[in-house]
Design an enzyme around this catalytic site. Sequence first.
Site, PDB file in Angstrom:
ATOM      1  N   GLU A 124       3.537 -40.627 -25.857  1.00 40.73           N
ATOM      2  CA  GLU A 124       2.792 -41.806 -25.409  1.00 40.73           C
ATOM      3  C   GLU A 124       3.487 -43.101 -25.827  1.00 40.73           C
ATOM      4  O   GLU A 124       3.484 -44.082 -25.087  1.00 40.73           O
ATOM      5  CB  GLU A 124       1.339 -41.777 -25.898  1.00 40.73           C
ATOM      6  CG  GLU A 124       1.149 -41.717 -27.399  1.00 40.73           C
ATOM      7  CD  GLU A 124       1.172 -40.326 -27.999  1.00 40.73           C
ATOM      8  OE1 GLU A 124       0.408 -40.110 -28.952  1.00 40.73           O
ATOM      9  OE2 GLU A 124       1.937 -39.466 -27.546  1.00 40.73           O
TER      10      GLU A 124
ATOM     11  N   CYS B 195      -0.151 -43.796 -32.871  1.00 41.41           N
ATOM     12  CA  CYS B 195      -0.021 -43.995 -31.427  1.00 41.41           C
ATOM     13  C   CYS B 195      -1.309 -44.505 -30.801  1.00 41.41           C
ATOM     14  O   CYS B 195      -1.283 -45.223 -29.806  1.00 41.41           O
ATOM     15  CB  CYS B 195       0.452 -42.718 -30.748  1.00 41.41           C
ATOM     16  SG  CYS B 195       2.191 -42.349 -31.081  1.00 41.41           S
TER      17      CYS B 195
ATOM     18  N   CYS C 191      -1.869 -39.331 -32.179  1.00 43.49           N
ATOM     19  CA  CYS C 191      -2.038 -39.486 -33.627  1.00 43.49           C
ATOM     20  C   CYS C 191      -2.638 -40.874 -33.877  1.00 43.49           C
ATOM     21  O   CYS C 191      -2.754 -41.688 -32.956  1.00 43.49           O
ATOM     22  CB  CYS C 191      -0.681 -39.341 -34.339  1.00 43.49           C
ATOM     23  SG  CYS C 191       0.460 -40.710 -34.035  1.00 43.49           S
TER      24      CYS C 191
END
Length: 143
Positions: free
Chosen positions: A72, A101, A98
């Site tokens: 991402e 991100c 996560c």
Amino acid sequence: MTNIKQEKYDRAYLRMALEWAKLSHCKRKQVGALIVKNRMIISDGYNGTPTGFNNCCEDENEKTQWYVLHAEANAILKTASSTHDCSGATLYLTMSPCKECSKLVHQAGIKRLVFINKYKDTSGIEFLKEAEVDVVEFDKQKL
């Protein structure tokens, strides 16, 4: 858009993200991402090393190198060198983001996240929900 039609598009984009994940050189996890805005793919990404680095994602102990970029992050960063922006877009991911991100996702203006597999730490998902991003966990069996 009706729920049935939206699910059809979600399924198609997630299948594409799964194919994109196969481009990753990472051994432990291969993750793919697509950013879609107005039913047009504006960016894509997969997890891997930064441009110019060796494509080996893991060290000799099979641990992920600290500098590996998540799918991402790669997709969001790609839009920075294009004429597109992520405001109001949908991010399709083969694995949920996560916590690091998830901050990028929110700051990029992405308003919807559709993912298949949950990352071990779900605080990124919780953060995005708190930031009023529409988070959808898609059933892998429906692909």
